[in-house]
Design a protein around this motif. Sequence first.
Motif, PDB file in Angstrom:
ATOM      1  N   GLY A 192       0.713  -1.546  -0.183  1.00  0.00           N
ATOM      2  CA  GLY A 192      -0.254   0.052  -0.243  1.00  0.00           C
ATOM      3  C   GLY A 192       0.606   1.218   0.044  1.00  0.00           C
ATOM      4  N   HIS A 193       1.649   1.284   0.976  1.00  0.00           N
ATOM      5  CA  HIS A 193       3.177   2.384   1.068  1.00  0.00           C
ATOM      6  C   HIS A 193       2.979   2.539  -0.530  1.00  0.00           C
ATOM      7  CE1 HIS A 193       1.984   2.892   5.019  1.00  0.00           C
ATOM      8  NE2 HIS A 193       2.814   1.814   5.040  1.00  0.00           N
ATOM      9  N   LEU A 194       3.846   1.351  -1.288  1.00  0.00           N
ATOM     10  CA  LEU A 194       4.421   2.057  -2.721  1.00  0.00           C
ATOM     11  C   LEU A 194       3.230   2.431  -3.806  1.00  0.00           C
ATOM     12  CD1 LEU A 194       6.087  -2.084  -2.693  1.00  0.00           C
ATOM     13  CD2 LEU A 194       7.577   0.581  -2.146  1.00  0.00           C
ATOM     14  N   ILE A 195       1.993   1.567  -3.382  1.00  0.00           N
ATOM     15  CA  ILE A 195       0.992   2.324  -4.382  1.00  0.00           C
ATOM     16  C   ILE A 195       0.974   4.326  -4.068  1.00  0.00           C
ATOM     17  CG2 ILE A 195      -1.322   2.485  -5.319  1.00  0.00           C
ATOM     18  CD1 ILE A 195      -1.789  -0.492  -4.524  1.00  0.00           C
ATOM     19  N   ASP A 196       1.367   4.384  -3.064  1.00  0.00           N
ATOM     20  CA  ASP A 196       0.672   5.748  -1.753  1.00  0.00           C
ATOM     21  C   ASP A 196       2.184   6.558  -3.350  1.00  0.00           C
ATOM     22  OD1 ASP A 196      -2.132   5.333  -0.688  1.00  0.00           O
ATOM     23  OD2 ASP A 196      -0.438   4.886   0.881  1.00  0.00           O
ATOM     24  N   ALA A 197       2.788   6.062  -2.630  1.00  0.00           N
ATOM     25  CA  ALA A 197       4.625   6.789  -3.545  1.00  0.00           C
ATOM     26  C   ALA A 197       4.245   6.998  -4.871  1.00  0.00           C
ATOM     27  CB  ALA A 197       5.790   5.832  -2.879  1.00  0.00           C
ATOM     28  N   GLY A 198       3.381   6.468  -5.715  1.00  0.00           N
ATOM     29  CA  GLY A 198       3.223   6.284  -7.174  1.00  0.00           C
ATOM     30  C   GLY A 198       3.244   5.772  -7.674  1.00  0.00           C
ATOM     31  N   TYR A 199       3.989   4.334  -7.083  1.00  0.00           N
ATOM     32  CA  TYR A 199       4.230   3.083  -8.519  1.00  0.00           C
ATOM     33  C   TYR A 199       3.054   2.258  -8.913  1.00  0.00           C
ATOM     34  CZ  TYR A 199       9.165   4.148  -5.966  1.00  0.00           C
ATOM     35  OH  TYR A 199      10.548   4.132  -5.680  1.00  0.00           O
ATOM     36  N   GLU A 200       3.386   2.122  -9.849  1.00  0.00           N
ATOM     37  CA  GLU A 200       2.823   0.516 -10.929  1.00  0.00           C
ATOM     38  C   GLU A 200       2.761  -0.459  -9.754  1.00  0.00           C
ATOM     39  OE1 GLU A 200       1.054  -0.888 -14.880  1.00  0.00           O
ATOM     40  OE2 GLU A 200       2.126   0.759 -14.605  1.00  0.00           O
ATOM     41  N   VAL A 201       1.897  -0.936  -9.372  1.00  0.00           N
ATOM     42  CA  VAL A 201       2.025  -2.218  -8.394  1.00  0.00           C
ATOM     43  C   VAL A 201       1.102  -3.308  -9.034  1.00  0.00           C
ATOM     44  CG1 VAL A 201       2.583  -3.339  -5.747  1.00  0.00           C
ATOM     45  CG2 VAL A 201       2.960  -1.231  -6.218  1.00  0.00           C
ATOM     46  N   LEU A 202       2.095  -4.664  -8.695  1.00  0.00           N
ATOM     47  CA  LEU A 202       1.296  -5.578  -9.498  1.00  0.00           C
ATOM     48  C   LEU A 202       1.381  -6.886  -9.001  1.00  0.00           C
ATOM     49  CD1 LEU A 202       2.916  -6.056 -13.318  1.00  0.00           C
ATOM     50  CD2 LEU A 202       1.413  -4.453 -12.812  1.00  0.00           C
ATOM     51  N   VAL A 203       0.050  -6.904  -8.139  1.00  0.00           N
ATOM     52  CA  VAL A 203       0.214  -8.034  -7.265  1.00  0.00           C
ATOM     53  C   VAL A 203      -0.662  -9.668  -7.899  1.00  0.00           C
ATOM     54  CG1 VAL A 203       0.198  -6.339  -5.359  1.00  0.00           C
ATOM     55  CG2 VAL A 203      -2.305  -8.017  -6.431  1.00  0.00           C
ATOM     56  N   TYR A 204       0.111 -10.842  -6.293  1.00  0.00           N
ATOM     57  CA  TYR A 204      -0.525 -12.017  -6.247  1.00  0.00           C
ATOM     58  C   TYR A 204      -0.367 -12.554  -5.380  1.00  0.00           C
ATOM     59  CZ  TYR A 204      -0.435 -16.617  -7.116  1.00  0.00           C
ATOM     60  OH  TYR A 204      -0.771 -17.997  -6.921  1.00  0.00           O
ATOM     61  N   THR A 205      -1.605 -12.992  -4.539  1.00  0.00           N
ATOM     62  CA  THR A 205      -1.582 -13.497  -3.481  1.00  0.00           C
ATOM     63  C   THR A 205      -2.227 -14.974  -4.019  1.00  0.00           C
ATOM     64  OG1 THR A 205      -1.630 -12.979  -0.910  1.00  0.00           O
ATOM     65  CG2 THR A 205      -3.160 -12.506  -2.603  1.00  0.00           C
ATOM     66  N   ARG A 206      -2.293 -16.121  -3.139  1.00  0.00           N
ATOM     67  CA  ARG A 206      -2.698 -17.039  -3.564  1.00  0.00           C
ATOM     68  C   ARG A 206      -4.559 -17.114  -3.102  1.00  0.00           C
ATOM     69  NH1 ARG A 206       0.591 -21.582  -0.026  1.00  0.00           N
ATOM     70  NH2 ARG A 206       2.482 -21.677  -1.719  1.00  0.00           N
ATOM     71  N   THR A 207      -5.006 -16.327  -2.176  1.00  0.00           N
ATOM     72  CA  THR A 207      -5.992 -16.031  -2.509  1.00  0.00           C
ATOM     73  C   THR A 207      -6.920 -14.858  -2.249  1.00  0.00           C
ATOM     74  OG1 THR A 207      -5.767 -17.436   0.409  1.00  0.00           O
ATOM     75  CG2 THR A 207      -8.051 -15.718  -0.040  1.00  0.00           C
ATOM     76  N   LYS A 208      -7.240 -13.942  -3.527  1.00  0.00           N
ATOM     77  CA  LYS A 208      -7.287 -12.968  -3.754  1.00  0.00           C
ATOM     78  C   LYS A 208      -8.191 -12.118  -3.405  1.00  0.00           C
ATOM     79  CE  LYS A 208      -8.924 -10.416  -8.610  1.00  0.00           C
ATOM     80  NZ  LYS A 208      -9.511 -10.653  -9.850  1.00  0.00           N
ATOM     81  N   THR A 209      -9.170 -12.609  -1.959  1.00  0.00           N
ATOM     82  CA  THR A 209      -9.493 -11.365  -1.533  1.00  0.00           C
ATOM     83  C   THR A 209      -8.743 -11.511  -0.567  1.00  0.00           C
ATOM     84  OG1 THR A 209     -10.265 -13.678  -0.347  1.00  0.00           O
ATOM     85  CG2 THR A 209     -11.500 -12.916  -1.727  1.00  0.00           C
ATOM     86  N   ARG A 210      -7.200 -11.554  -0.674  1.00  0.00           N
ATOM     87  CA  ARG A 210      -6.935 -10.403   0.351  1.00  0.00           C
ATOM     88  C   ARG A 210      -6.147  -9.874  -0.382  1.00  0.00           C
ATOM     89  NH1 ARG A 210      -3.404 -15.271   4.348  1.00  0.00           N
ATOM     90  NH2 ARG A 210      -3.259 -12.990   5.442  1.00  0.00           N
TER      91      ARG A 210
END
Length: 294
Positions: A20-38
């Motif tokens: 979240g801090h990286l998004i707030d800093a203006g970075y484009e963030v790609l995410v993956y986690t085993r449970t998408k809802t998280r």
Amino acid sequence: MTKEKIGFIGTGVMGQSMAGHLIDAGYEVLVYTRTKTRAQALLEKGAKWKETVREVAEQSDVIITMVGYPHDVKEIYLGKDGIIHNAKKGCYTIDMTTSSPILAREIYQAAKEKHIHALDAPVSGGDIGAQKATLAIMVGGDSEAFSAVTPILEKMGTNIVLQGSAGAGQHTKMCNQIAIASNMMGVCEAILYAEKAGLDPNTVLKSIETGAAGSWSLSNLAPRMIKGDFEPGFYIKHFLKDMKIAIESAEEMELYTPGLKLAKSLYEQLEKQGDDNKGTQALYTLLKQHALTV
């Protein structure tokens, strides 16, 4: 480096705040986690969901991982569909999981052969440090790679130190966990003693947390014990994993660690009771049970 596309794998208790801090800093963030809802809160903030580790690896300039166990790290990095086989040449990888120093060196060597820059960078500070972006970040790897990604690490922590070559970050985290293991026993015993003596434990904390007994655990976890809040800032199951790695590493170096082994045995009792998903401060409950039966 500025505004690279960052892949973030693992959005648990700490990873979610860090990403979240990286998004707030203006970075484009790609995410993956085993449970998408998280990852839902991050997606609502603007993160982009990817279906696989491979997709994250192929599309990112910097890849940060924050997962549970060494076997997860090994699969994510060294598996056929993992990071090393699919990341772009010149990519930077930062494993912020507390993992094995030996595995960190293995990943570094595999990455180097693919012209990828790999750093091991475990953290300390728990959920509070992750939320406030005040984590201590302990880094192992090449100094050039460290310098390149420091602006990114600074969005998540305030005490960021290059400890040495690959694996040094993980070794430093083991030092951290060894210190915490014995300290947590002392913190729990101190609060129980205060209660047994008829003192107000909150008032006792005011006197002792700024003196020689002061520690992060005393200031941040003792208040949770007193309130009966045993929700995880850091899971018992993950602390047990860390202590096992620390004991294995210590034995490899022929180092005697009685405090660490005692702490591990106590936390294993909590695990047997089914409390491994509670926070580490739940050790208080185990010691209180013993106090009532002796």
